[in-house]
Design a protein around this motif. Structure first.
Motif, PDB file in Angstrom:
ATOM      1  N   ASP A 210       0.819  -1.213   0.000  1.00 37.52           N
ATOM      2  CA  ASP A 210       0.000   0.000   0.000  1.00 37.52           C
ATOM      3  C   ASP A 210       0.851   1.261   0.000  1.00 37.52           C
ATOM      4  N   GLN A 211       2.057   1.172   0.563  1.00 33.67           N
ATOM      5  CA  GLN A 211       2.940   2.335   0.579  1.00 33.67           C
ATOM      6  C   GLN A 211       3.559   2.599  -0.792  1.00 33.67           C
ATOM      7  N   HIS A 212       3.842   1.537  -1.547  1.00 31.16           N
ATOM      8  CA  HIS A 212       4.275   1.707  -2.939  1.00 31.16           C
ATOM      9  C   HIS A 212       3.209   2.457  -3.729  1.00 31.16           C
ATOM     10  N   GLN A 213       1.979   2.022  -3.581  1.00 33.74           N
ATOM     11  CA  GLN A 213       0.882   2.635  -4.324  1.00 33.74           C
ATOM     12  C   GLN A 213       0.689   4.094  -3.905  1.00 33.74           C
ATOM     13  N   GLN A 214       0.774   4.355  -2.618  1.00 38.26           N
ATOM     14  CA  GLN A 214       0.585   5.714  -2.121  1.00 38.26           C
ATOM     15  C   GLN A 214       1.703   6.636  -2.581  1.00 38.26           C
ATOM     16  N   LEU A 215       2.929   6.139  -2.596  1.00 38.07           N
ATOM     17  CA  LEU A 215       4.045   6.971  -3.047  1.00 38.07           C
ATOM     18  C   LEU A 215       3.853   7.383  -4.501  1.00 38.07           C
ATOM     19  N   ALA A 216       3.450   6.436  -5.339  1.00 37.59           N
ATOM     20  CA  ALA A 216       3.209   6.757  -6.749  1.00 37.59           C
ATOM     21  C   ALA A 216       2.126   7.819  -6.891  1.00 37.59           C
ATOM     22  N   LEU A 217       1.038   7.667  -6.158  1.00 36.40           N
ATOM     23  CA  LEU A 217      -0.056   8.633  -6.213  1.00 36.40           C
ATOM     24  C   LEU A 217       0.389  10.015  -5.747  1.00 36.40           C
ATOM     25  N   SER A 218       1.216  10.036  -4.725  1.00 36.83           N
ATOM     26  CA  SER A 218       1.631  11.309  -4.133  1.00 36.83           C
ATOM     27  C   SER A 218       2.663  12.038  -4.981  1.00 36.83           C
ATOM     28  N   ILE A 219       3.500  11.288  -5.676  1.00 36.98           N
ATOM     29  CA  ILE A 219       4.571  11.900  -6.454  1.00 36.98           C
ATOM     30  C   ILE A 219       4.130  12.229  -7.875  1.00 36.98           C
ATOM     31  N   GLN A 220       2.990  11.733  -8.271  1.00 39.18           N
ATOM     32  CA  GLN A 220       2.512  11.905  -9.646  1.00 39.18           C
ATOM     33  C   GLN A 220       2.481  13.374 -10.071  1.00 39.18           C
ATOM     34  N   ALA A 221       1.869  14.217  -9.273  1.00 37.30           N
ATOM     35  CA  ALA A 221       1.724  15.625  -9.649  1.00 37.30           C
ATOM     36  C   ALA A 221       3.080  16.312  -9.767  1.00 37.30           C
ATOM     37  N   VAL A 222       4.002  15.959  -8.903  1.00 34.51           N
ATOM     38  CA  VAL A 222       5.345  16.545  -8.942  1.00 34.51           C
ATOM     39  C   VAL A 222       6.022  16.190 -10.257  1.00 34.51           C
ATOM     40  N   VAL A 223       5.944  14.928 -10.636  1.00 32.25           N
ATOM     41  CA  VAL A 223       6.579  14.468 -11.864  1.00 32.25           C
ATOM     42  C   VAL A 223       5.901  15.079 -13.086  1.00 32.25           C
ATOM     43  N   GLU A 224       4.580  15.131 -13.069  1.00 32.72           N
ATOM     44  CA  GLU A 224       3.858  15.734 -14.200  1.00 32.72           C
ATOM     45  C   GLU A 224       4.250  17.194 -14.391  1.00 32.72           C
ATOM     46  N   ASP A 225       4.439  17.900 -13.312  1.00 32.54           N
ATOM     47  CA  ASP A 225       4.827  19.309 -13.400  1.00 32.54           C
ATOM     48  C   ASP A 225       6.209  19.445 -14.041  1.00 32.54           C
ATOM     49  N   ILE A 226       7.111  18.527 -13.712  1.00 33.72           N
ATOM     50  CA  ILE A 226       8.476  18.590 -14.256  1.00 33.72           C
ATOM     51  C   ILE A 226       8.507  18.220 -15.720  1.00 33.72           C
ATOM     52  N   VAL A 227       7.938  17.072 -16.072  1.00 37.20           N
ATOM     53  CA  VAL A 227       8.044  16.590 -17.448  1.00 37.20           C
ATOM     54  C   VAL A 227       7.079  17.311 -18.392  1.00 37.20           C
ATOM     55  N   GLY A 228       6.107  18.022 -17.829  1.00 35.62           N
ATOM     56  CA  GLY A 228       5.137  18.718 -18.667  1.00 35.62           C
ATOM     57  C   GLY A 228       5.577  20.095 -19.087  1.00 35.62           C
ATOM     58  N   ARG A 229       6.720  20.543 -18.578  1.00 37.76           N
ATOM     59  CA  ARG A 229       7.180  21.901 -18.891  1.00 37.76           C
ATOM     60  C   ARG A 229       7.658  21.982 -20.327  1.00 37.76           C
TER      61      ARG A 229
END
Length: 213
Positions: free
Chosen positions: A194-213
């Motif tokens: 469950d912590q693997h899944q939560q980490l992915a969910l939590s970091i998603q927006a951060v990664v999208e902001d970086i790669v979406g620039r």
């Protein structure tokens, strides 16, 4: 297609706590992250370079190839072009054979950042952004790994703040995984499913902001 490299250790490799087994790709956080990033039609590949026991800049006295500097530039070359490199390392620097402090382990990550930026990638390929992820705090190590992580809980204290400063000084992005997940109660080091899944969910927006620039 945009590519992201996860350069990490057993927490991201997906070892099932207190076993030698591994979660499936879609279960461990890099695989789940790829699913989340692609769910809106984006074409993003998350490449895993995650080695059990990997340190930042230290050698494992018993197993070869665990120094994070070894083969790092080659890994960047192999996976290029890259939009982003995610580094999630440090906990193995606190194993009992080593005397690294939290500040020294963070400086090890800083050395990895410098190494990534100096990788001899092909002309015209971008130097990737770097996201430093601090693993969640080590709690009391248990089970089969307890002996080699003896004293690690105390050594870890302050690692997140030291890493945050390194990220700021080196102009890297930063995410403190300990704000959203915790180490498994089973072994005190690794992540439960469950912590693997939560980490992915939590970091998603951060990664999208970086790669979406």
């Amino acid at each position: 297609m945009k590519q992201i490299l996860v350069y990490a250790d057993s927490l991201s490799w997906g070892i099932i706590p207190d076993t030698r087994k591994r979660f499936e790709f879609h279960q461990r956080w890099p695989g789940k992250l790829e699913q989340l990033l692609c769910q809106n039609g984006s074409q993003i590949r998350v490449i895993e370079d995650c080695l059990n026991g990997r340190r930042t800049v230290l050698n494992d006295p018993f197993k070869p190839g665990r120094n994070g500097l070894q083969r790092l530039q080659q890994s960047i070359e192999i996976s290029s072009p890259l939009e982003l490199v995610i580094i999630m390392l440090g906990n193995n620097d606190f194993q009992s054979p080593h005397v690294f402090t939290a500040a020294e382990a963070a400086q090890g990550v800083a050395t990895l950042v410098q190494t990534i930026r100096q990788a001899p990638i092909e002309p015209g390929m971008p130097v990737p952004d770097i996201l430093i992820v601090c693993p969640p705090p080590i709690i009391e190590p248990k089970g089969s790994i307890a002996a080699k992580f003896r004293g690690a809980k105390d050594k870890w204290v302050g690692f997140n703040q030291a890493l945050k400063k390194i990220a700021a000084d080196s102009l890297c992005h930063f995410f403190d995984a300990g704000t959203v997940v915790s180490a498994s109660r089973v072994d005190g080091i690794h992540l439960d499913l469950d912590q693997h899944q939560q980490l992915a969910l939590s970091i998603q927006a951060v990664v999208e902001d970086i790669v979406g620039r």
